[in-house]
Design a protein around this motif. Structure first.
Motif: not given
Length: 361
Positions: A351-356
């Motif tokens: 989730y962090a990867r795709i929302t960064n």
């Protein structure tokens, strides 16, 4: 000697040349073939040939409609086709139609020609037929197709989700290779370098292509990658170069939640991302998540419609789907509490990867 298709034709309008290709390659000079089509695209395909004066060289062909991807459907096709003499059997359709036709061709001892109408998975040129049976879903070894045609005009009519599924299928090769190489190093399992090269090349070609399913160039690359992936399995004599922990997780979903399973490529793509997380390979994990997300594929269990508890159950059960196959799941042999922790961490980092901002270009 490595059996390979006599011809691989990927372009717009390829379907109309089917009769000529069969004659030129001496597969069926007179067009005396059995053609299996699905209920969805079958009428469209048959009209294309009916509108031609000579049936595009296939006026002598007989047509059969395939409904469902079960072992019973395949056996029924065998019973229908064996009533007459044919030079070959042609499957025109998606993965279900091709898998049924491959199985039937194997039972009948006929060469099989694959004409794909979507790019959902690497079964286009593989020596494996995946069919539903009374126990759930099984994989059956069959001869690989003698010829492969992909008409981009038909591909353009396929649901976008099914085409994106093929991306997940190919991308998962890299994770499957990592499992195979680890099994070779740690357990002495035999490995085939050519099969690895074919599977790896196909995955890298798709991952490094910046196009989308709206581009013909990308569709050609994806098609070629799926064919190479299938050939990798032919060379290896096993699904090993394209199937590891990623596919075990997908098989677990199919068996445990058959009514809620997604496209195969969606499941194995997510399975590959999770396998990279378990290996602690941050670079491969990021590259996989980035590619899946860029093409609109699932990167978290919720994207497949499952909560984290359900996904943990799938991962726990996954090794039982392929007894004897060594993957990162078997090597780590994590307890349920450990797997639960890993699933939550994977979900948070994906989730962090795709929302960064700035990560996904």
């Amino acid at each position: 000697m490595i059996p390979a298709p006599l011809v691989v034709d990927v372009r717009r309008g390829a379907l109309a040349e089917l009769g000529g290709i069969l004659a030129d390659q001496r597969i069926s000079p007179g067009g005396r073939v059995a053609i299996a089509v699905g209920a969805t695209y079958g009428p469209t395909v048959r009209k294309l040939f009916a509108d031609a004066i000579d049936g595009h060289g296939l006026a002598a062909a007989d047509w059969f409609t395939v409904e469902g991807g079960t072992i019973n459907t395949a056996v029924r096709l065998v019973e229908q086709v064996r009533l007459r003499r044919y030079d070959a059997i042609v499957g025109i359709g998606g993965g279900t139609v091709l898998d049924v036709t491959k199985f039937a061709a194997a039972r009948l001892g006929l060469p099989m020609v694959a004409v794909a109408t979507n790019l959902a998975h690497d079964g286009i040129a593989s020596p494996i037929s995946t069919l539903d049976n009374d126990a759930g879903r099984g994989s059956y070894g069959v001869p690989a197709p003698i010829a492969v045609l992909v008409d981009l005009d038909l591909i353009a009519q396929a649901p976008p989700r099914s085409i994106r599924s093929g991306i997940g299928e190919v991308v998962s090769n890299l994770s499957a290779i990592a499992d195979w190489e680890a099994a070779h190093r740690q357990h002495g399992e035999e490995i085939d370098g050519l099969a690895v090269s074919l599977a790896r090349t196909s995955a890298q070609a798709v991952m490094n292509h910046r196009g989308s399913i709206a581009d013909d160039d990308f569709l050609v690359t994806l098609t070629e990658a799926l064919v190479l992936s299938g050939l990798a399995m032919v060379v290896a004599g096993t699904s090993r170069p394209s199937s590891g922990a990623c596919h075990e997780i997908s098989h677990a979903i199919d068996l445990m939640m058959p009514s809620r399973r997604a496209h195969h490529g969606e499941q194995v793509g997510l399975g590959a991302a999770f396998a990279w997380w378990l290996r602690g390979d941050e670079q491969a994990f990021h590259a996989t998540v980035d590619c899946l997300h860029r093409h609109g594929l699932p990167v978290r269990p919720a994207d497949l419609g499952f909560n984290l508890v359900e996904f943990t159950e799938f991962v726990t059960f996954a090794p039982q789907t392929r007894p004897g196959r060594q993957t990162v799941l078997e090597d780590l042999a994590l307890t349920i509490p450990q797997l639960t922790e890993q699933v939550h961490a994977f979900n948070d980092h994906a989730y962090a990867r795709i929302t960064n901002d700035g990560v996904i270009q």
